[in-house]
Structure formats: structure tokens, C-alpha cells
Enzyme design. Sequence first.
Site: not given
Length: 349
Positions: A53, A78, A292, A300
Site C-alpha cells: 500500500e 496492517c 526434498e 513421516s
Amino acid sequence: MKIHEKYISRCIQLAKNGLGSTFPNPMVGSVIVHDQKIIGEGYTSPYGGAHAEVNAINSVQDSTLLTKATLYVTLEPCSHQGKTPPCADLIIKHKIPRVVIGVLDPHEKVAGEGVLKLKAAGCEVIVGIMDQECREHHKRFLTFHTKLRPYIILKWAQTSDGFIAPLDTKREGNPEPFWISNPYSQQLVHQWRSQEQAIMVGTNTVLADNPKLNVRRWKGKNPTRIVLDRELKIPNHFHVMDAGVKTIVITGNLPQEPLADITYEKIDFTNNLAQQVCTILHKHQILSVIIEGGAKTLQSFIEEDLWDEARIFTGQTQFGAGLKSPLIVGNVIENKPLLTDTLTLIRHD
């Protein structure tokens, strides 16, 4: 296309310019419109710099038009003081009468407060334009703040007969990558690394491949390296232990003589590995991670149901035997040829 959708679409397009450089801030896009003409545009600067902004407002040549303009933005402005002043305050200061927002900001310091502040100042606020498209664009930021974990991308290359790595006897004791995918696919992976905040591998992958885990075949910022090393087996001279890139080693026992440039985090490897890793990455404000390998680490996260995307390369190579590829079930978005490889994109259902 409806008028609001037209300009929010442009905001999303602009916001993509911040991919890989704004973490842990979201990559936001903003345009300012007066009399159906764009008079200002901006996107989030690299972390520590101006928000979208601010950049959009500063780009307007005739600031007197702001009092009759509409500001469009992908994410709620914000309302709190961070590295930069609140964007909502700047909008109010310039007396911009209308703000159109794609999606609300779930950050605990914003969470609707930006909208309330704008409305209290007399600004007309419209929320929810291209909501789904903005959510997809802000998937990393939204996942981090709503699920309290990073956006998780699983990535691996597998042979046409379903193996992720060969038998150890094929390596002849040489710790280098055993390539399954072609060079074009390998370059694409480096592009992905430049777009995400972190990259993670397990001990066996490091010991077998001695990877650098950086961006070499693409222009961009190196991701933070996350290394699982339960028993601190990785030698200090391996690439992931150098000081070139920020590195976090997740281990079962903290070292007696830690390396100065490495951050160590201790977890219990016997239970809920993926969830513990997610907690640590959230603590370090990591919004996204590419996992990776290896197969055990990937599995897992699959078994604990902690993943958002899987990107799987299937090459033409056949091993006949070796380490089997992970088993995953999800919504197959695309099967795309990349020269001799096939890239399969899967999203979590």
C-alpha cells in the site's frame, strides 16, 4: 469481468513480484484507481522495506487524486507498528475514501483491526473480492497463521519403476547426487527453492548426496536449510554445515561443541516427528518449506497428514531395486511432461 475483480486480479499479478523476498511478511499487491484509471501500483518490498500500500501510494504522481480514489489490495492493510508504520494509518492520512480487500489478515495483530480502523475513520471498506484467488495467492502466509505451521511442499524424483534412490552398492561410496530427473527438471527445482523460505532434508540424504541445498541454477535468495540429524552424524566438512546459508540442525542431542554458524534445535525423534519439526519452524517464523527427502522424512509428514502439496518427478531411469518412493494420496492437479520427465502435482484434499 466485474470492475472490482479486474483490479484485484491486477493486485495478485503485481504481488507475485515479491515471491521469495518478503518472508516472513506476505507478498501483497495493491493498485489505486481514480475515474476507472490506475494511478498507482505497488507490491511488498523485500523484508524490512515498505508494504504494498505504501509503494502504491508513493507511486501516485498527483496525490490530490487520492481523496477521490479507491485503493485495492490483496490482503487487509496492517493496523500495527512493525518494521514499518501501519498501512491503515497511511490510507487514513491521505483520506482515501474507499478500500477494496481480497481477504482478511489472520495475523493476531491484525485480524480485522485494519478494517475497523478504516471504517472508524469514515472509509468505505469492501472485503472478499476474489476471495479464493487471494487465498491461493497468500497460501503460505494464511497457513502459517491459521495452522501455526509452514506451508509444506513435498518434493522427490522417482524412477519409472518406483524407486527414489538406488542400492548403496551403485554409489561406490561416493557422496554425490544420483540423478533421476533431467537437467531441465533440476533447474526448475532451483527456481522453486528461490520461491520458498526453507528447504529440509534428512540425515541419510545428506550422507548419501552431500547436497548444497542452495540456488545455483536460478537467480534468487537461498532458502534456509533445515537438516534432520538425530545423532549428529553429518561431518562438519559437508556442504550443509558451511556458513554460506542460514542452517538449522534438528537433532536428538545437542552437540558439546556446536558450530558457530549453525542453529541447533532438540526434539524427540521417537514420536510425532513432523509435528515437532513444524513447531520449530513456526518458532523461527518460517512460512514455507520444501521437503526434498529422504523417503523416511517425506513419509513421516505424509503419515502425520502434515503437507499441502507434493511435486513428483518421474524419470525414465529404472533401478530394479533400491529405496521405494513414498506413498501419497491426494488430488492430482496436473501431469506435465518436462522433456524426458513427467512432473505430477498433487494437492492435499
